[in-house]
Scaffold this motif. Structure first.
Motif, PDB file in Angstrom:
ATOM      1  N   MET A 282     -16.384 -18.755   5.404  1.00 40.85           N
ATOM      2  CA  MET A 282     -15.420 -18.454   6.464  1.00 40.85           C
ATOM      3  C   MET A 282     -14.072 -19.112   6.172  1.00 40.85           C
ATOM      4  O   MET A 282     -13.022 -18.528   6.380  1.00 40.85           O
TER       5      MET A 282
ATOM      6  N   ARG B 218      -9.077 -11.787   1.359  1.00 44.06           N
ATOM      7  CA  ARG B 218      -8.081 -11.022   2.107  1.00 44.06           C
ATOM      8  C   ARG B 218      -6.786 -10.914   1.290  1.00 44.06           C
ATOM      9  O   ARG B 218      -6.197  -9.851   1.177  1.00 44.06           O
TER      10      ARG B 218
ATOM     11  N   GLY C 161     -17.990 -10.566  10.024  1.00 42.21           N
ATOM     12  CA  GLY C 161     -17.134 -10.019  11.072  1.00 42.21           C
ATOM     13  C   GLY C 161     -17.869  -9.365  12.222  1.00 42.21           C
ATOM     14  O   GLY C 161     -17.307  -9.192  13.297  1.00 42.21           O
TER      15      GLY C 161
ATOM     16  N   ALA D 248     -18.703  -6.385  13.221  1.00 44.36           N
ATOM     17  CA  ALA D 248     -18.257  -5.174  13.911  1.00 44.36           C
ATOM     18  C   ALA D 248     -19.242  -4.050  13.610  1.00 44.36           C
ATOM     19  O   ALA D 248     -19.430  -3.691  12.456  1.00 44.36           O
TER      20      ALA D 248
ATOM     21  N   PRO E 189      -1.825  -3.657   9.489  1.00 45.98           N
ATOM     22  CA  PRO E 189      -2.934  -3.215  10.345  1.00 45.98           C
ATOM     23  C   PRO E 189      -3.285  -4.300  11.356  1.00 45.98           C
ATOM     24  O   PRO E 189      -3.083  -5.487  11.084  1.00 45.98           O
TER      25      PRO E 189
ATOM     26  N   VAL F 163      -6.057  -6.401  13.232  1.00 47.29           N
ATOM     27  CA  VAL F 163      -7.468  -6.798  13.195  1.00 47.29           C
ATOM     28  C   VAL F 163      -7.800  -7.426  14.544  1.00 47.29           C
ATOM     29  O   VAL F 163      -7.231  -8.448  14.916  1.00 47.29           O
TER      30      VAL F 163
ATOM     31  N   LEU G 115     -13.919  -7.187  15.634  1.00 45.76           N
ATOM     32  CA  LEU G 115     -14.781  -8.216  15.054  1.00 45.76           C
ATOM     33  C   LEU G 115     -15.326  -9.079  16.172  1.00 45.76           C
ATOM     34  O   LEU G 115     -14.562  -9.640  16.956  1.00 45.76           O
TER      35      LEU G 115
ATOM     36  N   LEU H 280     -16.921 -12.353  17.016  1.00 42.98           N
ATOM     37  CA  LEU H 280     -17.180 -13.623  16.359  1.00 42.98           C
ATOM     38  C   LEU H 280     -18.005 -14.528  17.275  1.00 42.98           C
ATOM     39  O   LEU H 280     -17.814 -14.533  18.482  1.00 42.98           O
TER      40      LEU H 280
ATOM     41  N   GLU I 231     -14.435 -21.265  17.405  1.00 45.13           N
ATOM     42  CA  GLU I 231     -13.936 -21.769  16.128  1.00 45.13           C
ATOM     43  C   GLU I 231     -13.769 -20.619  15.136  1.00 45.13           C
ATOM     44  O   GLU I 231     -12.809 -20.587  14.362  1.00 45.13           O
ATOM     45  N   GLY I 232     -14.684 -19.648  15.171  1.00 45.28           N
ATOM     46  CA  GLY I 232     -14.553 -18.477  14.302  1.00 45.28           C
ATOM     47  C   GLY I 232     -13.259 -17.737  14.571  1.00 45.28           C
ATOM     48  O   GLY I 232     -12.558 -17.336  13.643  1.00 45.28           O
TER      49      GLY I 232
ATOM     50  N   ALA J  16     -10.210 -19.929  13.378  1.00 46.01           N
ATOM     51  CA  ALA J  16     -10.067 -19.978  11.922  1.00 46.01           C
ATOM     52  C   ALA J  16      -9.415 -18.696  11.416  1.00 46.01           C
ATOM     53  O   ALA J  16      -8.503 -18.745  10.578  1.00 46.01           O
ATOM     54  N   GLU J  17      -9.852 -17.557  11.928  1.00 47.40           N
ATOM     55  CA  GLU J  17      -9.303 -16.289  11.466  1.00 47.40           C
ATOM     56  C   GLU J  17      -7.852 -16.120  11.924  1.00 47.40           C
ATOM     57  O   GLU J  17      -7.020 -15.620  11.175  1.00 47.40           O
TER      58      GLU J  17
ATOM     59  N   ASP K 282      -5.476 -18.147   9.773  1.00 47.45           N
ATOM     60  CA  ASP K 282      -5.316 -17.689   8.395  1.00 47.45           C
ATOM     61  C   ASP K 282      -4.695 -16.304   8.282  1.00 47.45           C
ATOM     62  O   ASP K 282      -3.970 -16.030   7.337  1.00 47.45           O
ATOM     63  N   ASN K 283      -5.008 -15.400   9.218  1.00 49.49           N
ATOM     64  CA  ASN K 283      -4.759 -13.983   8.993  1.00 49.49           C
ATOM     65  C   ASN K 283      -3.614 -13.453   9.863  1.00 49.49           C
ATOM     66  O   ASN K 283      -3.746 -13.360  11.086  1.00 49.49           O
ATOM     67  N   PRO K 284      -2.494 -13.062   9.261  1.00 45.60           N
ATOM     68  CA  PRO K 284      -1.364 -12.548  10.045  1.00 45.60           C
ATOM     69  C   PRO K 284      -1.634 -11.186  10.685  1.00 45.60           C
ATOM     70  O   PRO K 284      -0.843 -10.740  11.516  1.00 45.60           O
ATOM     71  N   ASN K 285      -2.724 -10.509  10.326  1.00 46.52           N
ATOM     72  CA  ASN K 285      -3.049  -9.223  10.944  1.00 46.52           C
ATOM     73  C   ASN K 285      -3.813  -9.385  12.255  1.00 46.52           C
ATOM     74  O   ASN K 285      -3.964  -8.422  13.000  1.00 46.52           O
TER      75      ASN K 285
END
Lengths: 304, 251
Positions: free
Chosen positions: A131, A139, A230, A232, B112, B114, B149, B151, B155-156, B159-160, B163-166
């Motif tokens: 994770m 990514r 994820g 989904a 996109p 997320v 998603l 989660l 915390e999940g 964390a995402e 890290d993730n700009p989407n």
């Protein structure tokens, strides 16, 4: 060892007990599997009457709103497991062959315990690493919308299966008599030809068991996939699905069983998923043992 | 809310060992029904008492008294790199139901979207579904987009988001840290965009927040009154913050 008649009466009694105990523990394994399957059937089968089959095979999993499609979850598990097998089998067998046949003595003695230590890593630790490190890396590397994908799950599950495969396959290769190799080399075979044409076929049943046990571990693995795929529940859409989020059956049971009302439709459907998982691992095991059986006979013919 | 009630009861037992409080979960309706039937002294509820419940109580000769004990606000969070600062409730609903799929449709980069969510059985998920995705309309049957998603932990999600700009996510205000960006939300396009804070939640400006109540059968007295008074103290409200809810008094 032979036991003379004089010592016999006492020894026979303890031997009798030990034999019975071993028989009992052997049969108890069958009994327990039977009981577990019976319990799964009792809790899960009513779902088939509650939820029509075509809605189980539709596309939407949203249990709190009455959508119970198992299909996306089944596909999720299959995608992740197949991916893991693709990664684990070549790397696992390669490592096993290297350790057993190629590596010098000191490397072998360092590698084997290291690989076995890898097998002891708790899956939650692997999931956390996935994770925090793998998912962000993938990514960026593949330019995906998110790194929490089936591929990330496959890679980690491959990592979980590899130690199992290496350890058992290496034992099987190691058990091939030295004379086989010496005979092959004496007849002018190269080392590679010896490995591929003689050692590996001779160890085939052990190697197949190694692969099947490795795959068995990946199907049942829960914590890691729950953390990195994820979750989904989307249907399979071709190869791109490997690089999108999926939801596996194990992760679904783990995430939802804790909060579901006993006896509700949702509860029964979760058990139905359990039955499907049980059947899949049974099929994997039965396939493995029939293959081992058949090939055992053939290699005996060739090598004896 | 049962976590909060449990934490309060546990702490109060430590201070006043002579008082015995037992807490049972089951949902707001269960608690209020038990209060009406007189089997409990206090009903915790994450919604206001309904008129028919009030009537049922008065038929029994009771007059339930309402006390707001804490508030529950949900912050919408994105990555710090994301240029989007504000969204309307309608835009959030369209994002989470899958109608809007690219950040450039809401004034951001060409990326996109997320969608991140808690698992379907989490109370936060249900509340977000009802208040945001369905815009509070009871006959609206919209669901989260299937590719959301889910989660398993806060915390999940954190964390995402870090890290993730989407990514776009939501979580209790108490779980938001400074390394993610909180989105200002407007009730409708004409309303101002409001950032969640103890103040905007307490004055009712932030739209994704609700009050948490304790109801007593009648005007509280004795041990019950002492307990309810204690719940409004800064010590008890500190527990509120710790559990990710919003305390009713701004410190």
């Amino acid at each position: 060892m032979k036991i003379t008649a004089k010592q016999g009466s006492k020894l026979n009694w303890s031997e009798f007990m030990i034999t019975r105990l071993i028989v009992a523990s052997g049969y108890s394994a069958i009994l327990f599997v039977g009981l577990i399957f019976f319990f799964l059937l009792r809790e899960g089968l009513p779902a088939l009457w509650q939820v029509p089959l075509n809605s189980l095979l539709s596309s939407r999993w949203y249990p709190t709103e009455g959508h119970f499609a198992i299909l996306p979850l089944l596909e999720g598990s299959i995608i992740v497991t197949l991916g893991a097998a693709f990664i684990a089998i070549p790397f696992g067998l390669g490592t096993a062959i290297f350790i057993a046949e190629v590596a010098p003595r000191w490397t072998r003695e360092a590698l084997k315990p290291l690989v076995e230590m890898l097998a002891g890593l708790p899956s939650v630790v692997l999931g956390f690493l996935g994770m925090m490190i793998l998912a962000p890396f993938f990514r960026r590397f593949f330019d995906l919308p998110t790194g929490l994908t089936a591929f990330t799950g496959s890679l980690l599950l491959g990592g979980i299966a590899i130690p199992t495969i290496v350890s058992i396959a290496e034992d099987a290769l190691d058990a091939v008599p030295r004379s086989y190799r010496e005979a092959a080399l004496a007849m002018g075979a190269t080392q590679w030809q010896t490995i591929w044409k003689v050692t590996l076929p001779a160890a085939r049943s052990g190697v197949l068991t190694a692969i099947m046990l490795g795959i068995g571990r990946t199907i049942g693995e829960t914590m890691t996939v729950k953390m990195v795929t994820g979750n989904a529940p989307v249907l399979f859409k071709g190869l791109s699905s490997w690089f999108s989020p999926v939801r596996t059956m194990t992760a679904t049971i783990a995430a939802e069983m804790g909060e579901v009302a006993k006896g509700s439709v949702h509860y029964e459907v979760l058990f139905l998923i359990g039955i499907i998982l049980f059947l899949i691992s049974m099929i994997v095991n039965v396939t493995a043992s029939t293959m081992v059986f058949r090939q055992g006979k053939r290699s005996e013919r060739i090598l004896s | 809310m049962v976590n909060l009630a449990l934490a309060w009861a546990e702490r109060y037992r430590q201070i006043h060992p002579e008082v015995r409080i037992s807490v049972t979960g089951g949902g707001s309706g269960t608690g209020l029904a038990a209060l009406i039937n007189g089997t409990v002294d206090i009903a915790n509820a994450s919604r206001k008492i309904k008129p028919e419940e009030l009537k049922a109580a008065s038929d029994q000769g009771n007059k339930p008294v309402e006390l707001v004990v804490a508030r529950d606000a949900i912050a919408v969070i994105v990555n710090l790199e994301n240029p989007v600062d504000q969204l309307t409730l309608q835009q959030l609903a369209d994002i989470y139901s899958g109608k809007i799929n690219n950040w450039n449709e809401v004034g951001g980069d060409n990326r996109p979207i997320v969608r991140l969510s808690r698992e379907t059985n989490s109370g936060t998920h249900v509340y977000f579904l009802e208040t945001v995705v369905r815009l509070g309309q009871t006959n609206n049957k919209t669901l989260f987009s299937p590719d959301t998603l889910l989660l398993p932990s806060s915390e999940g999600i954190s964390a995402e988001i870090r890290d993730n700009p989407n990514a776009i996510g939501y979580d209790g205000l108490g779980y938001v840290t400074s390394d993610m960006k909180v989105i200002a939300v407007a009730k409708d396009p004409d309303s101002p965009f409001i950032l969640p804070s103890a103040q905007t939640v307490n004055n009712g400006e932030y739209p994704i927040a609700r009050d948490l109540y304790m109801y007593t059968g009648n005007e509280p007295t004795g041990a019950i009154k002492n307990y309810l008074d204690w719940i409004l103290t800064s010590e008890a409200q500190g527990i509120v913050t710790k559990l990710g809810f919003v305390p009713i008094k701004t410190q």
